[in-house]
Design a protein around this motif. Sequence first.
Motif, PDB file in Angstrom:
ATOM      1  N   LEU A 126       0.829  -1.196   0.000  1.00  0.00           N
ATOM      2  CA  LEU A 126       0.000   0.000   0.000  1.00  0.00           C
ATOM      3  C   LEU A 126       0.866   1.250   0.000  1.00  0.00           C
ATOM      4  N   LEU A 127       2.008   1.174   0.651  1.00  0.00           N
ATOM      5  CA  LEU A 127       2.914   2.308   0.799  1.00  0.00           C
ATOM      6  C   LEU A 127       4.338   1.812   0.600  1.00  0.00           C
ATOM      7  N   ASN A 128       5.094   2.494  -0.240  1.00  0.00           N
ATOM      8  CA  ASN A 128       6.486   2.130  -0.499  1.00  0.00           C
ATOM      9  C   ASN A 128       7.378   3.340  -0.308  1.00  0.00           C
ATOM     10  N   LEU A 129       8.475   3.125   0.399  1.00  0.00           N
ATOM     11  CA  LEU A 129       9.477   4.166   0.608  1.00  0.00           C
ATOM     12  C   LEU A 129      10.826   3.645   0.148  1.00  0.00           C
ATOM     13  N   ILE A 130      11.662   4.549  -0.301  1.00  0.00           N
ATOM     14  CA  ILE A 130      13.052   4.221  -0.540  1.00  0.00           C
ATOM     15  C   ILE A 130      13.876   5.221   0.256  1.00  0.00           C
ATOM     16  N   ALA A 131      14.912   4.732   0.875  1.00  0.00           N
ATOM     17  CA  ALA A 131      15.798   5.573   1.670  1.00  0.00           C
ATOM     18  C   ALA A 131      17.201   5.422   1.104  1.00  0.00           C
ATOM     19  N   LYS A 132      17.732   6.505   0.552  1.00  0.00           N
ATOM     20  CA  LYS A 132      19.037   6.473  -0.086  1.00  0.00           C
ATOM     21  C   LYS A 132      20.120   6.961   0.870  1.00  0.00           C
ATOM     22  N   SER A 133      21.259   6.307   0.775  1.00  0.00           N
ATOM     23  CA  SER A 133      22.400   6.655   1.607  1.00  0.00           C
ATOM     24  C   SER A 133      23.431   7.402   0.777  1.00  0.00           C
ATOM     25  N   GLU A 134      24.025   8.431   1.359  1.00  0.00           N
ATOM     26  CA  GLU A 134      25.102   9.159   0.679  1.00  0.00           C
ATOM     27  C   GLU A 134      26.420   8.413   0.787  1.00  0.00           C
ATOM     28  N   LYS A 135      26.493   7.462   1.710  1.00  0.00           N
ATOM     29  CA  LYS A 135      27.706   6.668   1.907  1.00  0.00           C
ATOM     30  C   LYS A 135      27.291   5.213   2.052  1.00  0.00           C
ATOM     31  N   GLY A 136      28.237   4.315   2.043  1.00  0.00           N
ATOM     32  CA  GLY A 136      27.927   2.898   2.177  1.00  0.00           C
ATOM     33  C   GLY A 136      27.320   2.578   3.531  1.00  0.00           C
ATOM     34  N   ILE A 137      26.477   1.575   3.546  1.00  0.00           N
ATOM     35  CA  ILE A 137      25.854   1.123   4.791  1.00  0.00           C
ATOM     36  C   ILE A 137      26.543  -0.159   5.234  1.00  0.00           C
ATOM     37  N   ASN A 138      26.919  -0.209   6.495  1.00  0.00           N
ATOM     38  CA  ASN A 138      27.410  -1.445   7.099  1.00  0.00           C
ATOM     39  C   ASN A 138      26.164  -2.261   7.442  1.00  0.00           C
ATOM     40  N   TRP A 139      25.847  -3.229   6.602  1.00  0.00           N
ATOM     41  CA  TRP A 139      24.579  -3.954   6.720  1.00  0.00           C
ATOM     42  C   TRP A 139      24.467  -4.723   8.024  1.00  0.00           C
ATOM     43  N   ASP A 140      25.562  -5.352   8.482  1.00  0.00           N
ATOM     44  CA  ASP A 140      25.513  -6.077   9.753  1.00  0.00           C
ATOM     45  C   ASP A 140      25.155  -5.132  10.887  1.00  0.00           C
ATOM     46  N   HIS A 141      25.794  -3.976  10.925  1.00  0.00           N
ATOM     47  CA  HIS A 141      25.531  -2.980  11.962  1.00  0.00           C
ATOM     48  C   HIS A 141      24.091  -2.474  11.855  1.00  0.00           C
ATOM     49  N   PHE A 142      23.648  -2.162  10.640  1.00  0.00           N
ATOM     50  CA  PHE A 142      22.306  -1.645  10.435  1.00  0.00           C
ATOM     51  C   PHE A 142      21.259  -2.628  10.950  1.00  0.00           C
TER      52      PHE A 142
ATOM     53  N   PHE B 167      13.858  -3.684   4.083  1.00  0.00           N
ATOM     54  CA  PHE B 167      14.758  -4.598   3.383  1.00  0.00           C
ATOM     55  C   PHE B 167      15.906  -3.826   2.733  1.00  0.00           C
ATOM     56  N   PRO B 168      17.064  -4.492   2.602  1.00  0.00           N
ATOM     57  CA  PRO B 168      18.232  -3.847   2.000  1.00  0.00           C
ATOM     58  C   PRO B 168      18.123  -3.789   0.479  1.00  0.00           C
ATOM     59  N   ILE B 169      18.673  -2.740  -0.073  1.00  0.00           N
ATOM     60  CA  ILE B 169      18.854  -2.620  -1.517  1.00  0.00           C
ATOM     61  C   ILE B 169      20.324  -2.211  -1.695  1.00  0.00           C
ATOM     62  N   PRO B 170      21.226  -3.195  -1.688  1.00  0.00           N
ATOM     63  CA  PRO B 170      22.650  -2.867  -1.703  1.00  0.00           C
ATOM     64  C   PRO B 170      23.149  -2.388  -3.063  1.00  0.00           C
ATOM     65  N   LYS B 171      24.125  -1.537  -2.994  1.00  0.00           N
ATOM     66  CA  LYS B 171      24.771  -0.993  -4.191  1.00  0.00           C
ATOM     67  C   LYS B 171      25.276  -2.117  -5.099  1.00  0.00           C
ATOM     68  N   GLU B 172      25.678  -3.214  -4.504  1.00  0.00           N
ATOM     69  CA  GLU B 172      26.228  -4.342  -5.260  1.00  0.00           C
ATOM     70  C   GLU B 172      25.241  -4.950  -6.249  1.00  0.00           C
ATOM     71  N   LEU B 173      23.970  -4.632  -6.102  1.00  0.00           N
ATOM     72  CA  LEU B 173      22.964  -5.141  -7.046  1.00  0.00           C
ATOM     73  C   LEU B 173      22.842  -4.264  -8.292  1.00  0.00           C
ATOM     74  N   GLY B 174      23.713  -3.263  -8.398  1.00  0.00           N
ATOM     75  CA  GLY B 174      23.720  -2.427  -9.584  1.00  0.00           C
ATOM     76  C   GLY B 174      23.173  -1.034  -9.384  1.00  0.00           C
ATOM     77  N   PHE B 175      22.874  -0.657  -8.151  1.00  0.00           N
ATOM     78  CA  PHE B 175      22.349   0.675  -7.859  1.00  0.00           C
ATOM     79  C   PHE B 175      23.493   1.661  -7.654  1.00  0.00           C
ATOM     80  N   ASP B 176      23.189   2.938  -7.718  1.00  0.00           N
ATOM     81  CA  ASP B 176      24.202   3.980  -7.526  1.00  0.00           C
ATOM     82  C   ASP B 176      24.703   4.049  -6.089  1.00  0.00           C
ATOM     83  N   VAL B 177      23.806   3.843  -5.140  1.00  0.00           N
ATOM     84  CA  VAL B 177      24.144   3.935  -3.717  1.00  0.00           C
ATOM     85  C   VAL B 177      23.409   2.835  -2.956  1.00  0.00           C
ATOM     86  N   ASP B 178      23.839   2.579  -1.722  1.00  0.00           N
ATOM     87  CA  ASP B 178      23.089   1.675  -0.853  1.00  0.00           C
ATOM     88  C   ASP B 178      21.761   2.332  -0.486  1.00  0.00           C
ATOM     89  N   CYS B 179      20.710   1.516  -0.439  1.00  0.00           N
ATOM     90  CA  CYS B 179      19.381   2.022  -0.108  1.00  0.00           C
ATOM     91  C   CYS B 179      18.679   1.044   0.824  1.00  0.00           C
TER      92      CYS B 179
END
Length: 105
Positions: A3-19, A34-46
């Motif tokens: 019903l509602l979708n948000l995306i949260a973009k990071s200006e720097k890399g996210i330490n996923w374990d810490h997050f 849920f994570p949307i890591p840069k490694e999946l082809g995105f510009d930044v971690d989200c």
Amino acid sequence: MALLNLIAKSEKGINWDHFFDRYSALNLDRIEVFPIPKELGFDVDCIGVNVHKGYTNRKTVIAQLEQIITFGSGDPYLLKFTELYDGIEIYPANASDVFGKLLPV
């Protein structure tokens, strides 16, 4: 269905374990984060956040959305949250108003 979708973009890399270690302590069980890591082809971690159509307690959902906005907007993540349908930027000061208008009673 979401019903509602948000995306949260990071200006720097996210330490996923810490997050996720810190995030899991919040016990947010009415929203999906849920994570949307840069490694999946995105510009930044989200981070993706959604609320499913069949939620049962509007006040709890809004409170949990406010929690993730406050958590993610602060140090060390400094995420910028955007609601994907209207493109509204969401931050702690406007979260309650935005979600109150977007989520049906």
